[in-house]
Write a protein that holds these residues in place. Structure first.
Motif, PDB file in Angstrom:
ATOM      1  N   THR A 255      21.716   5.928  42.996  1.00 53.54           N
ATOM      2  CA  THR A 255      21.905   7.368  42.800  1.00 53.54           C
ATOM      3  C   THR A 255      23.102   7.926  43.573  1.00 53.54           C
ATOM      4  O   THR A 255      23.891   8.694  43.040  1.00 53.54           O
ATOM      5  N   SER A 256      23.249   7.510  44.840  1.00 46.60           N
ATOM      6  CA  SER A 256      24.350   8.047  45.645  1.00 46.60           C
ATOM      7  C   SER A 256      25.116   6.966  46.397  1.00 46.60           C
ATOM      8  O   SER A 256      26.047   7.285  47.142  1.00 46.60           O
ATOM      9  N   GLY A 257      24.728   5.704  46.199  1.00 44.22           N
ATOM     10  CA  GLY A 257      25.477   4.619  46.814  1.00 44.22           C
ATOM     11  C   GLY A 257      25.094   4.326  48.246  1.00 44.22           C
ATOM     12  O   GLY A 257      25.859   3.674  48.967  1.00 44.22           O
ATOM     13  N   ARG A 258      23.926   4.768  48.682  1.00 48.08           N
ATOM     14  CA  ARG A 258      23.511   4.469  50.057  1.00 48.08           C
ATOM     15  C   ARG A 258      23.048   3.017  50.175  1.00 48.08           C
ATOM     16  O   ARG A 258      22.407   2.481  49.272  1.00 48.08           O
ATOM     17  N   THR A 259      23.373   2.397  51.298  1.00 49.07           N
ATOM     18  CA  THR A 259      22.842   1.083  51.619  1.00 49.07           C
ATOM     19  C   THR A 259      21.541   1.269  52.416  1.00 49.07           C
ATOM     20  O   THR A 259      21.160   2.388  52.770  1.00 49.07           O
ATOM     21  N   ALA A 260      20.885   0.150  52.703  1.00 47.91           N
ATOM     22  CA  ALA A 260      19.678   0.220  53.531  1.00 47.91           C
ATOM     23  C   ALA A 260      19.992   0.825  54.895  1.00 47.91           C
ATOM     24  O   ALA A 260      19.170   1.545  55.479  1.00 47.91           O
ATOM     25  N   LEU A 261      21.211   0.587  55.401  1.00 50.08           N
ATOM     26  CA  LEU A 261      21.602   1.140  56.694  1.00 50.08           C
ATOM     27  C   LEU A 261      21.723   2.667  56.628  1.00 50.08           C
ATOM     28  O   LEU A 261      21.295   3.382  57.547  1.00 50.08           O
TER      29      LEU A 261
END
Length: 354
Positions: A255-261
């Motif tokens: 959805t927004s390109g966030r990684t697990a970090l």
């Protein structure tokens, strides 16, 4: 629960000598009462689909060869049949459990798992084709999905051993492992992912003996992988298990390109941030808008996480798409010296903490 529908024998009322019926004091003819009783007793009763008492849950430690025995099914067709009317020909139609499908699209195996009839479910698993084991109901749930929901790790393992597809997705796009990560089902997750033993390979018989690699990067319809769900659940052991199983730590959610970090930073969980950094999490990984985990930490005024990211090599001067750096966000929200450890000041070759 009864699996057969029987009929009771008709009862005859009292008769006088010579075979003629006498009348009751109420004025009702005994012959009319007999006809009413025959009509009630002759009605067809529905066939129960649940397992009988002898099919109760078995031990999860049973050997696979005994678990797949055909004993419970030897007399199944004779026990579960369509009842016959008293006025119909004395002929029963055998119930075929493999041909059964409920109005919700559930097979008989689905129902066995839902009702936690473990022994009967294991028998069906051992005698069913892969197409049957992978059947999806109207909610696109396979037997493996339902075994996850009901926390039946033994059934999960037997389905995996006999080749059930662990990558099929339900109506929310979740694989069985997505569900394990979402609900913290650690035992079921281990049953799903651990390699097959030599004995389990023998149990597969003619089916493909090789393990099929699982796609741990598959997104559900919310754009999340198994690792993302484990992080959002803040389950350290599940995060550890998914990473050990081969999940890539820097995969972006859709959805927004966030990684697990990024997700761990948003949760403010310093322990998860440190764990993901040790696993190779990129402290400069950009979202679709260019924000790094350090942008998020600075915007949330979290000095502990910002310090951990900087010590892992995060760049405080990396701009996002709006040309804002983490330092810019820190200047407008918090004391910059509390957010970022400037450890590059040295005196006589030694770092000086500011």
């Amino acid at each position: 629960m009864a699996l057969t529908a029987g009929t009771e024998g008709g009862r005859s009322g009292p008769k006088q000598a010579g075979g003629r019926l006498r009348r009751c004091d109420s004025g009702l003819d005994e012959e009319e009462e007999e006809e009413e009783e025959e009509e009630e007793e002759g009605r067809e009763q529905p066939c129960g689909l649940g397992p009988g008492p002898e099919y109760g849950g078995g031990s999860s430690g049973e050997r696979c060869d005994s678990a797949y025995s055909s004993g419970p099914l030897d007399s199944f067709g004779s026990r579960c049949s369509l009842g016959s009317s008293a006025k119909a020909p004395a002929q029963e139609t055998a119930f075929n459990p493999w041909a059964y499908l409920s109005k919700e699209g559930d097979t008989f195996l689905h129902l066995c798992i839902i009702h936690q009839a473990e022994s009967l479910a294991l028998t069906f698993i051992g005698q069913s084709s892969l197409e049957y084991l992978n059947w999806q109901n109207d909610l696109y749930q396979t037997p493996l999905h339902l075994a996850m929901y009901t926390r039946q790790a033994s059934i999960v393992r037997h389905l995996v051993v006999l080749g059930a597809d662990a990558e099929l997705q339900d109506r929310n796009g979740n694989t069985p492992l997505h569900l394990a990560c979402l609900y913290g089902l650690e035992e079921s997750a281990r049953a799903l992912t651990r390699p097959l033993s030599a004995q389990e390979r023998r149990c597969r018989g003619h089916r493909e003996p090789a393990d099929t690699p699982r796609n741990l990067e598959r997104h559900n319809w919310q754009g999340l992988t198994c690792l993302h769900l484990a992080v959002l659940s803040q389950n350290d052991r599940m995060v550890e298990h998914v990473l050990y199983s081969g999940a890539r730590v820097n995969t972006q959610e859709a959805t927004s390109g966030r990684t697990a970090l990024h997700l761990a930073v948003e949760l403010g969980d310093l322990g998860l941030v440190s764990r993901l950094l040790r696993a190779g999490g990129d402290p400069d990984a950009p979202m679709y808008n260019g924000c790094t985990p350090l942008h998020l930490a600075a915007g949330r005024m979290d000095p502990g996480i910002a310090s951990a990211l900087c010590q892992a090599g995060a760049d405080p001067l990396l701009p996002n798409m709006e040309e804002d750096t983490p330092v810019d966000l820190a200047n407008s929200n918090w004391n910059i010296l509390e957010l970022f450890p400037f450890d590059d000041v040295r005196l006589v070759g030694q770092p000086v903490a500011v």
